[in-house]
Motif scaffolding. Structure first.
Motif, short mmCIF file in Angstrom:
data_model
loop_
_atom_site.label_atom_id
_atom_site.label_comp_id
_atom_site.label_asym_id
_atom_site.label_seq_id
_atom_site.Cartn_x
_atom_site.Cartn_y
_atom_site.Cartn_z
N ALA A 74 19.44 2.80 -3.94
CA ALA A 74 18.70 1.65 -3.45
C ALA A 74 17.90 2.01 -2.21
N PHE A 75 18.44 2.95 -1.42
CA PHE A 75 17.74 3.36 -0.20
C PHE A 75 16.42 4.05 -0.53
N SER A 76 16.47 4.99 -1.50
CA SER A 76 15.24 5.71 -1.86
C SER A 76 14.24 4.77 -2.50
N CYS A 77 14.72 3.79 -3.28
CA CYS A 77 13.81 2.82 -3.87
C CYS A 77 13.15 1.97 -2.79
N ALA A 78 13.92 1.62 -1.78
CA ALA A 78 13.37 0.77 -0.72
C ALA A 78 12.33 1.51 0.11
N LEU A 79 12.40 2.84 0.17
CA LEU A 79 11.45 3.59 0.97
C LEU A 79 10.04 3.53 0.39
N ILE A 80 9.92 3.44 -0.93
CA ILE A 80 8.60 3.45 -1.55
C ILE A 80 7.77 2.24 -1.11
N PRO A 81 8.25 1.01 -1.30
CA PRO A 81 7.43 -0.12 -0.82
C PRO A 81 7.29 -0.15 0.69
N PHE A 82 8.28 0.38 1.40
CA PHE A 82 8.20 0.37 2.86
C PHE A 82 7.05 1.25 3.34
N PHE A 83 6.99 2.48 2.86
CA PHE A 83 5.93 3.39 3.30
C PHE A 83 4.55 2.92 2.82
N LEU A 84 4.48 2.40 1.61
CA LEU A 84 3.19 1.92 1.11
C LEU A 84 2.72 0.70 1.89
N SER A 85 3.66 -0.14 2.30
CA SER A 85 3.27 -1.30 3.12
C SER A 85 2.72 -0.84 4.46
N LEU A 86 3.30 0.20 5.04
CA LEU A 86 2.79 0.72 6.31
C LEU A 86 1.37 1.27 6.14
N ILE A 87 1.12 1.93 5.02
CA ILE A 87 -0.22 2.45 4.76
C ILE A 87 -1.23 1.31 4.65
N LEU A 88 -0.87 0.28 3.91
CA LEU A 88 -1.78 -0.86 3.73
C LEU A 88 -2.03 -1.59 5.04
N LEU A 89 -0.98 -1.83 5.80
CA LEU A 89 -1.14 -2.54 7.07
C LEU A 89 -1.95 -1.71 8.06
N SER A 90 -1.72 -0.41 8.09
CA SER A 90 -2.48 0.46 8.99
C SER A 90 -3.95 0.50 8.60
N ALA A 91 -4.22 0.63 7.30
CA ALA A 91 -5.60 0.67 6.84
C ALA A 91 -6.33 -0.63 7.17
#
Length: 262
Positions: A15-32
Motif C-alpha cells: 500500500a505504501f508503494s501504491c500511495a507513492l505514485i499518486p503522491f509524486f504525480l500530484s506534486l508534479i502537477l501542483l508544481s507545474a
C-alpha cells in the motif's frame, strides 16, 4: 511417488508503494501549475493563438491544481487514476510534438527552462506508472466519514487558493508604456508592443546606448532575445536585408537590439 508443485505468485505492491505514485504525480502537477501561474503573473504573453492565450493557460493551471489535489487526497482513486492517465497521455503527446519540432523549452514549468524531450520521458513514465498502478483496497474502501472530510478539504483548498488565483491571473495585465514613453520604475514588468511603433519615433531611444544615432534617419529596429527560437529563425533574414541595403545610402539601416528578461 509424490510430486510437489510450487506455485509462485507475484507479490502485489504494498500500500505504501501504491500511495507513492499518486503522491509524486500530484506534486508534479501542483508544481507545474504554480510555476505557470507565476509566469502568467510576472511576464507578458504573446497570445498569438488559443494555446498561448491567457484564458487557456488559466484553465490548464486550474485543471492541474484540481487534479493534483484529487490525487494528493486520494479521493475516488479509480476515477483519479483514469483522469490522471488521460492528462499525462495528453501531456506526453504535446511534449513529444514540441521535442520533434525542436523547441528549446516546453513551458510546462513556466519560466523554468526544461527541454520537452525530458518532459516527454517524464510524461511517458507517469503514464506507464498510472497504467500499472491499481489502487489498494484500503484506499478504495475508506469510511464514508473520512471520505467526506477529504472532499471538504479539497473543496476548501480549491475555493481558497484555486479560484482566487484564477481571478487574479485573469484580471492582471502587465503595464504598458505610458503616453510619454516613460517606463514606470515601480513596475516589475512593462509590456512592449513594437507593432504599434511602426512609422513612429521609437519610444525606447532614451533607454538604448545608441539611441542618439537611431534618432536620425530611417531604421529597421529588430528586438530579439538570445534564447528565442523565433528570433533565431528570422535573424538571418534581417541580416541579409541589412547586407543588401548597405550599398544603398537611401535605404533604411538595420539595428538589432537585444532584450534581456529578468
Amino acid at each position: 511417488m509424490i510430486r510437489i508443485v510450487t506455485i509462485l505468485k507475484r507479490q502485489a505492491p504494498s500500500a505504501f508503494s501504491c500511495a507513492l505514485i499518486p503522491f509524486f504525480l500530484s506534486l508534479i502537477l501542483l508544481s507545474a501549475g504554480a510555476w505557470k501561474g507565476y509566469e502568467l503573473f510576472t511576464a507578458p504573453l504573446p497570445e498569438t493563438s488559443l494555446w498561448t492565450s491567457r484564458g487557456f493557460l488559466i484553465a490548464v493551471i486550474e485543471s492541474e491544481f484540481a487534479l493534483g489535489l484529487w490525487l494528493l487526497f486520494g479521493l475516488w482513486p479509480h476515477g483519479a487514476r483514469r483522469a490522471a492517465l488521460a492528462a499525462f497521455l495528453v501531456f506526453f503527446v504535446v511534449s513529444l510534438f514540441m521535442a520533434l519540432a525542436g523547441e528549446s523549452s516546453c513551458g510546462c514549468f513556466g519560466r523554468v527552462p526544461v527541454s520537452p524531450r525530458y518532459i516527454a520521458v517524464l510524461d511517458f513514465a507517469a503514464s506507464l506508472s498510472l497504467w500499472l498502478w491499481r489502487p489498494s483496497a484500503i484506499a478504495v474502501e475508506r469510511p464514508v466519514g473520512s471520505r467526506l472530510l477529504r472532499v471538504a478539504a479539497v473543496l476548501l483548498l480549491f475555493l481558497l487558493v484555486g479560484v482566487p488565483s484564477g481571478i487574479v491571473l485573469a484580471a492582471h495585465r502587465p503595464t504598458s508604456l505610458n503616453p510619454d514613453a516613460e517606463i514606470d520604475a515601480n513596475q516589475s514588468v512593462v509590456l512592449l508592443e513594437p507593432d504599434k511603433w511602426i512609422g513612429r519615433r521609437c519610444p525606447l531611444l532614451k533607454y538604448i546606448d545608441v539611441g542618439d544615432e537611431l534618432s536620425h534617419g530611417g531604421w529597421i529596429v529588430v528586438l530579439y532575445h538570445h534564447d528565442c527560437p523565433r528570433c533565431q529563425e528570422v535573424a538571418p533574414e534581417y541580416e541579409a536585408r541589412a547586407t543588401a541595403a548597405a550599398a544603398d545610402p537611401a535605404a533604411p539601416r538595420t539595428a538589432f537590439i537585444a532584450v534581456y528578461l529578468r
